[in-house]
Write a protein that holds these residues in place. Structure first.
Motif, short mmCIF file in Angstrom:
data_model
loop_
_atom_site.label_atom_id
_atom_site.label_comp_id
_atom_site.label_asym_id
_atom_site.label_seq_id
_atom_site.Cartn_x
_atom_site.Cartn_y
_atom_site.Cartn_z
N LEU A 1 11.43 3.94 -4.00
CA LEU A 1 10.25 4.21 -3.18
C LEU A 1 9.52 5.46 -3.65
N ASP A 2 10.27 6.53 -3.89
CA ASP A 2 9.65 7.77 -4.35
C ASP A 2 8.88 7.57 -5.65
N LYS A 3 9.48 6.79 -6.56
CA LYS A 3 8.83 6.53 -7.85
C LYS A 3 7.55 5.72 -7.65
N GLN A 4 7.62 4.69 -6.81
CA GLN A 4 6.43 3.86 -6.58
C GLN A 4 5.32 4.65 -5.88
N ILE A 5 5.69 5.46 -4.92
CA ILE A 5 4.70 6.28 -4.20
C ILE A 5 4.05 7.25 -5.18
N ALA A 6 4.86 7.94 -5.97
CA ALA A 6 4.33 8.92 -6.92
C ALA A 6 3.42 8.24 -7.94
N THR A 7 3.82 7.08 -8.43
CA THR A 7 3.01 6.35 -9.41
C THR A 7 1.65 5.99 -8.81
N GLN A 8 1.67 5.49 -7.59
CA GLN A 8 0.41 5.11 -6.94
C GLN A 8 -0.49 6.31 -6.69
N ASP A 22 -0.44 9.14 -8.40
CA ASP A 22 -0.89 9.65 -9.69
C ASP A 22 -2.00 8.79 -10.28
N GLU A 23 -1.84 7.47 -10.18
CA GLU A 23 -2.83 6.57 -10.77
C GLU A 23 -4.13 6.62 -9.99
N GLY A 24 -4.04 6.58 -8.69
CA GLY A 24 -5.22 6.69 -7.85
C GLY A 24 -6.30 5.66 -8.11
N ASP A 25 -6.12 4.83 -9.14
CA ASP A 25 -7.16 3.86 -9.45
C ASP A 25 -6.78 2.45 -9.05
N THR A 65 0.86 -1.18 0.00
CA THR A 65 0.00 0.00 0.00
C THR A 65 0.90 1.23 0.00
N VAL A 66 0.33 2.36 -0.36
CA VAL A 66 1.10 3.61 -0.33
C VAL A 66 1.59 3.89 1.09
N ALA A 67 0.75 3.62 2.08
CA ALA A 67 1.15 3.85 3.48
C ALA A 67 2.35 2.98 3.84
N GLU A 68 2.37 1.74 3.38
CA GLU A 68 3.51 0.86 3.65
C GLU A 68 4.78 1.39 2.98
#
Length: 142
Positions: free
Chosen positions: A114-121, A123-126, A85-88
């Motif tokens: 981590l920064d890339k994965q967080i930003a991707t999640q 941004d996608e929000g879906d 999850t983003v929180a994790e």
């Protein structure tokens, strides 16, 4: 983190794995098998390092099969997935910033992942339940 193992010749197995709840003796065993510190092991999982993924699967399978040896654990790369999850991911990032046993170059590389994965999640929000795939899984789905 959700670990999903789908062997070609068997039934799918799922685990909720929280490294913060692993007992010290188990963490030491994982460190020995992974040849990494606890912090490095978690970074390697996030980066999709196969040895770390195999050690984690071995550790999880040992709960059902106590005599299982690490050398007995083998799987196709696409059979094991880790969802975060983003929180994790944010929690991992915070812990990594202060991890004293991680070389600076590795820390910087892991923070970038981590920064890339967080930003991707974000941004996608879906993504369902804000889940992100480990770096290895993210590459295979791209």
């Amino acid at each position: 983190m959700k670990i999903i193992y789908t062997p070609a010749d068997g039934e799918e197995q799922r685990w909720d794995w929280d490294p913060g709840t692993v007992r010290a003796k188990d963490a030491e065993l994982i460190e020995t098998k992974a040849d990494a510190t606890w912090d490095e092991f978690q970074m390697q999982l996030l980066a999709g390092r196969m040895r770390a993924r195999r050690v984690l699967l071995w550790f999880l399978l040992r709960k059902q099969h106590p005599m299982l040896k690490l050398d007995d654990v083998d799987f196709a790369a696409g059979e094991l997935k880790a969802e975060h999850t983003v929180a994790e991911l944010q929690e991992l990032r915070e812990g990594l910033e202060d991890a004293p046993n991680v070389p600076e170059d590795r820390r910087d590389a892991a923070l970038a992942i981590l920064d890339k994965q967080i930003a991707t999640q974000l941004d996608e929000g879906d993504e369902p339940a804000g889940k992100a795939l480990s770096a290895a899984n993210a590459k295979s789905t791209a």
